[in-house]
Write a protein that holds these residues in place. Structure first.
Motif, PDB file in Angstrom:
ATOM      1  N   ALA A 145       0.807  -1.214   0.000  1.00  0.00           N
ATOM      2  CA  ALA A 145       0.000   0.000   0.000  1.00  0.00           C
ATOM      3  C   ALA A 145       0.842   1.266   0.000  1.00  0.00           C
ATOM      4  O   ALA A 145       0.370   2.327   0.372  1.00  0.00           O
ATOM      5  N   GLY A 146       2.094   1.140  -0.433  1.00  0.00           N
ATOM      6  CA  GLY A 146       2.898   2.352  -0.546  1.00  0.00           C
ATOM      7  C   GLY A 146       3.733   2.638   0.677  1.00  0.00           C
ATOM      8  O   GLY A 146       3.401   3.508   1.479  1.00  0.00           O
TER       9      GLY A 146
ATOM     10  N   GLN B  76      -6.239   2.930  12.340  1.00  0.00           N
ATOM     11  CA  GLN B  76      -5.836   4.306  12.123  1.00  0.00           C
ATOM     12  C   GLN B  76      -4.341   4.381  11.786  1.00  0.00           C
ATOM     13  O   GLN B  76      -3.930   5.160  10.938  1.00  0.00           O
ATOM     14  N   HIS B  77      -3.558   3.566  12.458  1.00  0.00           N
ATOM     15  CA  HIS B  77      -2.122   3.586  12.161  1.00  0.00           C
ATOM     16  C   HIS B  77      -1.877   3.104  10.731  1.00  0.00           C
ATOM     17  O   HIS B  77      -1.117   3.714   9.988  1.00  0.00           O
ATOM     18  N   ILE B  78      -2.536   2.038  10.347  1.00  0.00           N
ATOM     19  CA  ILE B  78      -2.370   1.523   8.988  1.00  0.00           C
ATOM     20  C   ILE B  78      -2.813   2.553   7.951  1.00  0.00           C
ATOM     21  O   ILE B  78      -2.117   2.825   6.972  1.00  0.00           O
TER      22      ILE B  78
ATOM     23  N   THR C  18      -2.825   5.626   8.082  1.00  0.00           N
ATOM     24  CA  THR C  18      -1.961   6.797   7.975  1.00  0.00           C
ATOM     25  C   THR C  18      -0.528   6.424   7.625  1.00  0.00           C
ATOM     26  O   THR C  18       0.237   7.267   7.169  1.00  0.00           O
ATOM     27  N   PHE C  19      -0.162   5.178   7.849  1.00  0.00           N
ATOM     28  CA  PHE C  19       1.213   4.729   7.598  1.00  0.00           C
ATOM     29  C   PHE C  19       1.484   4.574   6.107  1.00  0.00           C
ATOM     30  O   PHE C  19       2.511   4.994   5.594  1.00  0.00           O
ATOM     31  N   TYR C  20       0.541   3.949   5.419  1.00  0.00           N
ATOM     32  CA  TYR C  20       0.751   3.652   3.998  1.00  0.00           C
ATOM     33  C   TYR C  20       0.308   4.823   3.136  1.00  0.00           C
ATOM     34  O   TYR C  20      -0.725   5.441   3.381  1.00  0.00           O
ATOM     35  N   LYS C  21       1.104   5.062   2.111  1.00  0.00           N
ATOM     36  CA  LYS C  21       0.884   6.242   1.276  1.00  0.00           C
ATOM     37  C   LYS C  21      -0.358   6.139   0.395  1.00  0.00           C
ATOM     38  O   LYS C  21      -0.909   7.143  -0.037  1.00  0.00           O
ATOM     39  N   ALA C  22      -0.801   4.917   0.118  1.00  0.00           N
ATOM     40  CA  ALA C  22      -1.904   4.755  -0.828  1.00  0.00           C
ATOM     41  C   ALA C  22      -3.233   5.241  -0.254  1.00  0.00           C
ATOM     42  O   ALA C  22      -4.179   5.468  -0.988  1.00  0.00           O
ATOM     43  N   PHE C  23      -3.297   5.379   1.060  1.00  0.00           N
ATOM     44  CA  PHE C  23      -4.595   5.718   1.667  1.00  0.00           C
ATOM     45  C   PHE C  23      -4.737   7.219   1.864  1.00  0.00           C
ATOM     46  O   PHE C  23      -3.778   7.915   2.158  1.00  0.00           O
TER      47      PHE C  23
ATOM     48  N   PHE D  11      -9.406   0.048  16.689  1.00  0.00           N
ATOM     49  CA  PHE D  11      -9.369   1.221  15.821  1.00  0.00           C
ATOM     50  C   PHE D  11      -7.981   1.860  15.778  1.00  0.00           C
ATOM     51  O   PHE D  11      -7.571   2.397  14.750  1.00  0.00           O
ATOM     52  N   THR D  12      -7.259   1.781  16.889  1.00  0.00           N
ATOM     53  CA  THR D  12      -5.908   2.362  16.897  1.00  0.00           C
ATOM     54  C   THR D  12      -5.049   1.736  15.787  1.00  0.00           C
ATOM     55  O   THR D  12      -4.285   2.425  15.126  1.00  0.00           O
ATOM     56  N   ARG D  13      -5.206   0.447  15.604  1.00  0.00           N
ATOM     57  CA  ARG D  13      -4.391  -0.233  14.595  1.00  0.00           C
ATOM     58  C   ARG D  13      -4.827   0.163  13.187  1.00  0.00           C
ATOM     59  O   ARG D  13      -3.998   0.389  12.311  1.00  0.00           O
TER      60      ARG D  13
ATOM     61  N   LEU E 205      -6.721  -7.076   6.075  1.00  0.00           N
ATOM     62  CA  LEU E 205      -7.081  -5.696   6.398  1.00  0.00           C
ATOM     63  C   LEU E 205      -6.562  -4.691   5.361  1.00  0.00           C
ATOM     64  O   LEU E 205      -7.320  -3.860   4.856  1.00  0.00           O
ATOM     65  N   ILE E 206      -5.277  -4.797   5.032  1.00  0.00           N
ATOM     66  CA  ILE E 206      -4.705  -3.824   4.104  1.00  0.00           C
ATOM     67  C   ILE E 206      -5.345  -3.971   2.722  1.00  0.00           C
ATOM     68  O   ILE E 206      -5.653  -2.982   2.053  1.00  0.00           O
TER      69      ILE E 206
ATOM     70  N   PHE F 101      -0.465   4.997  17.621  1.00  0.00           N
ATOM     71  CA  PHE F 101       0.393   5.815  16.774  1.00  0.00           C
ATOM     72  C   PHE F 101      -0.341   6.134  15.483  1.00  0.00           C
ATOM     73  O   PHE F 101      -1.158   5.337  15.011  1.00  0.00           O
TER      74      PHE F 101
ATOM     75  N   VAL G 220       0.833  -2.898  10.325  1.00  0.00           N
ATOM     76  CA  VAL G 220       1.693  -1.789   9.941  1.00  0.00           C
ATOM     77  C   VAL G 220       3.084  -2.318   9.622  1.00  0.00           C
ATOM     78  O   VAL G 220       3.634  -3.104  10.395  1.00  0.00           O
TER      79      VAL G 220
END
Ligand SMILES: Cc1cc2nc3c(=O)[nH]c(=O)nc-3n(C[C@H](O)[C@H](O)[C@H](O)COP(=O)(O)O)c2cc1C
Ligand code: SF4
Ligand code: SF4
Ligand code: FES
Lengths: 640, 197, 150
Positions: free
Chosen positions: A299-300, C54-56, C58-63, C50-52, C20-21, B146, A318
């Protein structure tokens, strides 16, 4: 289509495909790789189809959209079989002529051929073009021959024969031994011997094991994995299944970045096709071996190319690397033994099984066997993918294959190994390309990016660029990488913007050491490489920026000024018209002057000033001469 | 009872299978600085302060002791010129965020770190992850997590959850080496439940 | 995007937390952004905190957690494009659109992103607008091309 249940049936099926194909039937292969599509290959393909229909040739001519053969600079590329006539830079307008002349009359269209810039000689066949002639293409060679969506095309070229040989003619141990003997080293990063990695997984106690293709290809400026996945997806699948057999894995994953939609599409289709033929699934070719393959899109995030982060991402989390000190071939995906290899590594496996380790080890150097695909980009005449034997010199790649540096500029350095690789300067051009050789020169093989830089490239800016990239891509888990790169980036930016101070180099060295020694994963550990290698070979450039506020390459925007030499300006007015911010004063018969206050240093004037005047110059490290007084600006042209 | 022995700073130390170097050292009363370690939590390996030098089969390497499994016969050094230099750099990097954090100030003294070595950053958080992991692993509340990655990584409370559980818990507050955590919670609280004027 | 559609996507992935991803990618590609409702729904169905999520997200650029503009402008800042002047192209686009990479303008006309390599290095510097690649760009040409979009 019914399943193929044995090697004999596979052979019979292959013969069936070949029997239906008349080798004399003209076949038009058009590269449909990303580079050629961007240069208009889609329109060319459509034009061929329309023209063939219009001329009533549909029954007698085959057209194919193929994978990238590598010569992206001159795309769209069209190759016509059986004569193997190679046309470059083809547009839709050329299509009727190609059909009439070449397909019907069997005549070559001269103007579409490659012309040697030095000798003016034309080359009819691919193999006559210097770009190709000096390569050794074992892995990428089939790209242009295969319709990337056709499993039959792959089978026609002996596809899946290595799988048949491995599954039914060799034990799993023999397969492993062959790969070990070939000394195939990983094509994606550290060059770890594939056979040894495989053996570790094979011997691990845990029964459920995985094989994984790393198709994350995050290195900016590298696209060989993409070309293979898009152009010849079955070759990767075949390698993966063989690997699964060798280590005892029944599940394979392909982790491919979503930025490559065509690669995702083609590999997904390839898996379906192989499944329909029974080349994936239960009891493959009657051998009793079961195997399935799952595609997972990235996903980038560049860090997800790192093995433990990739596996974490595969688990749906993550993509932060794991801090563990256990190799992932022992404890990887879901904590089970997992062999991760790069796309190109997997694509080499069927060749090794088919032709043997002895054949493979004939190519290359002592420590690095076989060929390697490089993506040759940057300030180079022939941008594209090149496959060369290990041990070839950088000079041969850049000058013989790459055709040298454009616009008569001087070569300055070549950057290899991706963002965390290093720069190799001109005096080391004789270096033989190999894993250990490149590492010794302060760079690395990496995945095979090769970015050529000329005299206009600022090496401090190059370091800043890569550190910026890595700062952006750091996962943020560990301090030396996240905070260290953040500070390194700030200092390097200051230096390139003319705010460098004494002590900056030492502070950079302090940060670079901490990142290299203490980071959690290889991203942080290797991140300082671009800094180390540019400092090692180009320290004077750092010092010029810091002490004299001068950019020797005349590249750093904040340190240069554009100046029009009043003696050379002929008032052609082109620059004034093109300047996007109207910073150039002047008019008819009036010498032009750059208003330094308004100038944004975009460089447009420098580029558009006609070469015969060459009036715009760049100045760095010294004050810009005062503009000449308005009354002296009039040019009185001598009448003839 | 120990399963096998290793050597830390010249002392013979007994350890049990599965223990880390850090655990072995702590039991033997040998101090190794840590910032992201907590005995109730899974090893994180983020701050890299606990880095040590290990020698096994004739090769020396740097590893983080909070993760590295103790092995029989391992020779460990918890300080050396290089280790100290790296710890100093780590401290200086973190003090760009939290120059007044008591644990950082204390360690800075030991390692000669200069809190002004690098340009200051606006966020106080040093991303040790103690709050996030404690909430997740011990309390299973998932009230704080995070967001984002790399230099943009930050902690973030989920207002809906925080509103329900945090006031009665607050167990993560004292874990934070900086003053950041409490401040962030107070902010979240005020945004989620603005007092009606 | 309504809840039923989200549920369909989740079901297509057998409601597996490991997907999930992949699920978020599917939602992103259909809807062009991830709303809080969508994230919450995915979290409930997969039983992931939800914390997880939200991290995913925001972590990956595609979203993207905000709606995207009508036209997605991608400036390649890969190494090959960089040495051929991608920064100047990016500066031009920033000037013309008034937005920074990662942003969308007020009229939802353009969303600007930098990307690391589009695999068309031979054509650098490259600008991709709504999937169409424009190669060998100069600052002037870039400004002209952007004018064609409404
Ligand atoms: C930050 C980072 C990014 C990486 N990206 C890739 C990648 O995009 N493709 C790849 O094949 N290997 C990548 N690698 C290397 C992998 O970790 C791993 O070594 C490799 O995939 C193993 O396969 P190989 O032995 O066949 O090369 C990366 C490594 C790091 C540290
Ligand atoms: S080195 Fe960088 S990318 Fe790797 S774990 Fe540390 S912060 Fe993440
Ligand atoms: S808020 Fe405090 S406890 Fe939480 S990660 Fe940041 S520094 Fe650590
Ligand atoms: S305590 Fe070991 S890395 Fe933080």
């Amino acid at each position: 289509m019914s399943q193929i249940n044995s090697p004999a049936e596979l052979d019979a099926f292959r013969k069936g495909i070949l029997a239906k194909r008349d080798p004399e039937t003209p076949c038009i292969s058009i590269c449909a790789g990303a580079g050629c599509i961007a240069s208009g290959a889609d329109e060319v393909i459509a034009a061929f189809e329309a023209e063939i229909g219009a001329q009533g040739l549909a029954a007698n001519v085959v057209t194919k959209g193929t994978g990238c053969p590598g010569f992206c600079e001159r795309g769209p590329i069209v190759v016509i079989y059986p004569e193997e006539i190679c046309y470059l830079g083809v547009t839709a307008e050329d299509v009727p002529e190609i059909i009439t002349e070449t397909i019907k009359e069997k005549r070559v269209v001269d103007r579409l051929l490659f012309e040697d810039p030095a000798t003016g000689e034309k080359a009819v066949h691919e193999s006559d073009i210097p770009f190709y002639r000096n390569q050794e293409r074992n892995v990428i060679c089939n790209n242009i021959k295969i319709d990337s969506k056709s499993i039959d095309d792959y089978l026609a070229l002996d596809g899946y024969s290595a799988l048949a040989k491995a599954l039914t003619g060799m034990t799993d141990e023999e397969v492993l031994e062959e790969v070990k003997k070939s000394n195939l080293r990983g094509r994606g990063g550290a060059g770890f011997p594939a056979g040894i990695k495989w053996e570790g997984s094979r011997n691990a106690a845990e029964k459920t094991k995985y094989v994984i293709v790393n198709a994350d290809e995050g290195d900016p400026g590298a696209f060989m994995d993409r070309a293979l996945l898009e152009g010849n997806p079955h070759s990767i699948l075949e390698g993966l299944i063989i690997g699964g057999y060798a280590i005892g894995a029944h599940e394979g994953y392909i982790y491919v970045r979503q930025e490559y939609p065509l690669a995702v599409e083609n590999i997904t289709l390839a898996i379906e096709q192989a499944g329909a033929y029974g080349l994936i699934g239960k009891n493959i070719l009657g051998s009793g071996f079961d195997f399935k393959v799952i595609v997972h899109q990235g996903a980038g995030a560049f860090v997800c190319g790192e093995s433990t982060a990739l596996m974490t991402a595969l688990e749906g989390r993550v993509g932060e690397p794991r801090p563990k000190y256990v190799r992932s071939n022992i404890k990887g995906l879901w904590n089970r033994p997992s062999v991760l290899n790069n796309v190109e590594t997997w694509a080499n496996v069927p060749l090794i099984i088919n032709k043997g380790a002895d054949w493979f080890t004939q190519i290359g150097t002592e420590g690095s066997k076989g060929t390697k695909i490089f993506s040759l980009v940057g300030k180079i005449n022939n941008t594209g993918l090149v496959e060369v034997p290990m041990g070839i010199s950088l000079k041969d790649i850049i000058f013989k294959i790459g055709g040298g540096i454009p616009n008569g500029k001087a070569f300055k350095a070549v950057q290899t190994g991706g963002p965390s690789g290093g720069c190799i300067p001109a005096d080391q051009l004789d270096l033989e390309v190999g894993f250990d050789e490149l590492t010794r020169a302060g760079s690395m093989m990496g995945s095979g990016g090769m970015i050529v830089m000329d005299e206009d490239t600022c090496m401090v800016d190059v370091a800043r660029y890569f550190i910026n990239f890595l700062t952006d891509e750091s996962c943020g888990k560990c301090v030396p990488c996240r905070e260290g790169l953040r500070q390194m980036h700030k200092i390097l930016t200051d230096i390139t913007e003319g705010n460098g101070k004494e002590g900056d180099i030492e502070r950079l060295e302090q940060l670079a050491e901490a990142a290299r020694e203490a980071s959690l994963c290889a991203l942080g550990k290797s991140a300082p490489n671009p800094f180390f290698s540019t400092l090692r070979y180009f320290r004077d450039e750092y010092e010029a920026h810091i002490r004299e506020k001068r950019c020797p390459a005349l590249s750093c925007k904040e340190l240069i000024a554009y100046y029009i030499d009043p003696d050379k300006c002929r008032a052609c007015m082109i620059c004034a018209r093109k300047c996007p911010v109207n910073a150039i004063e002047g008019g008819k018969k009036t010498i032009h002057v750059v208003d330094q206050e308004k100038c944004t240093r975009c460089g447009t004037c420098f580029e558009v000033c006609p070469a015969r005047f060459n009036a715009v110059t760049k100045i760095s490290g010294q004050p810009v001469p005062a503009p000449i007084p308005v009354k002296e600006r009039t040019i009185s042209r001598k009448s003839k | 009872m120990s399963d096998f022995h290793l050597e830390i700073d010249g002392n013979k130390v007994g350890v049990k299978e599965g223990e880390t170097i850090l655990e072995a050292a702590q039991q033997a009363g040998i101090y190794i600085p840590t910032l992201c370690h907590h005995e109730k939590l899974e090893p994180f390996g983020g701050c890299r302060m606990c880095i040590v030098e290990v020698e096994s089969r004739g090769r020396t390497k740097l590893v983080v002791s909070c993760v590295y499994p103790a092995e029989a016969g391992l020779v460990v050094r918890t300080r050396s010129e290089k280790i100290d230099r790296i710890r100093k750099t780590i401290l200086e990097l973190l003090m760009a965020h939290a120059p007044d954090s008591p644990p950082l100030v204390a360690l800075a003294k030991e390692y000669g770190a200069n809190k002004d070595q690098f340009e200051k950053e606006s966020s106080f958080c040093i991303h040790c992850g103690l709050c996030v992991r404690y909430c997740e692993e011990v309390k299973k509340n998932y009230a704080v997590g995070f967001v984002d990655r790399g230099v943009r990584k930050e902690i973030s409370f989920i207002p809906e959850i925080a509103a329900k559980v945090c006031n009665d818990c607050k167990e993560c507050f004292p874990l934070c080496p900086t003053s950041y955590l409490q401040a962030t919670f107070v902010l979240t609280e005020s945004l989620a439940f603005p007092t009606v004027p | 995007m309504d809840i039923d559609r989200i549920d369909q996507i989740i079901d297509r992935h057998q409601c597996e937390a490991s997907s999930l991803i992949q699920i978020l990618l599917d939602i992103q590609s259909e809807n062009h952004w991830l709303s809080k409702e969508a994230l919450t729904r995915v979290g409930e169905k997969l039983q992931v905190p939800f914390t997880r999520i939200q991290h995913i997200a925001t972590f990956y650029k595609a979203f993207s957690l905000v709606p995207k503009g009508r036209h997605e402008v991608h400036i390649c800042v890969g190494t090959a494009c960089h040495v051929r002047g991608a920064t100047r192209i990016l500066d031009t686009v920033k000037d013309v659109t008034g937005i920074m990479p990662g942003e969308t303008d007020m009229d939802l006309k353009f969303s600007l992103e930098t990307v690391n390599c589009l695999g068309c290095c031979a054509l650098g510097p490259v600008v991709e607008i709504d999937g169409k690649v424009h190669g060998k760009m100069s600052p002037g040409e870039t400004a002209d091309v952007l004018k064609n979009y409404e």
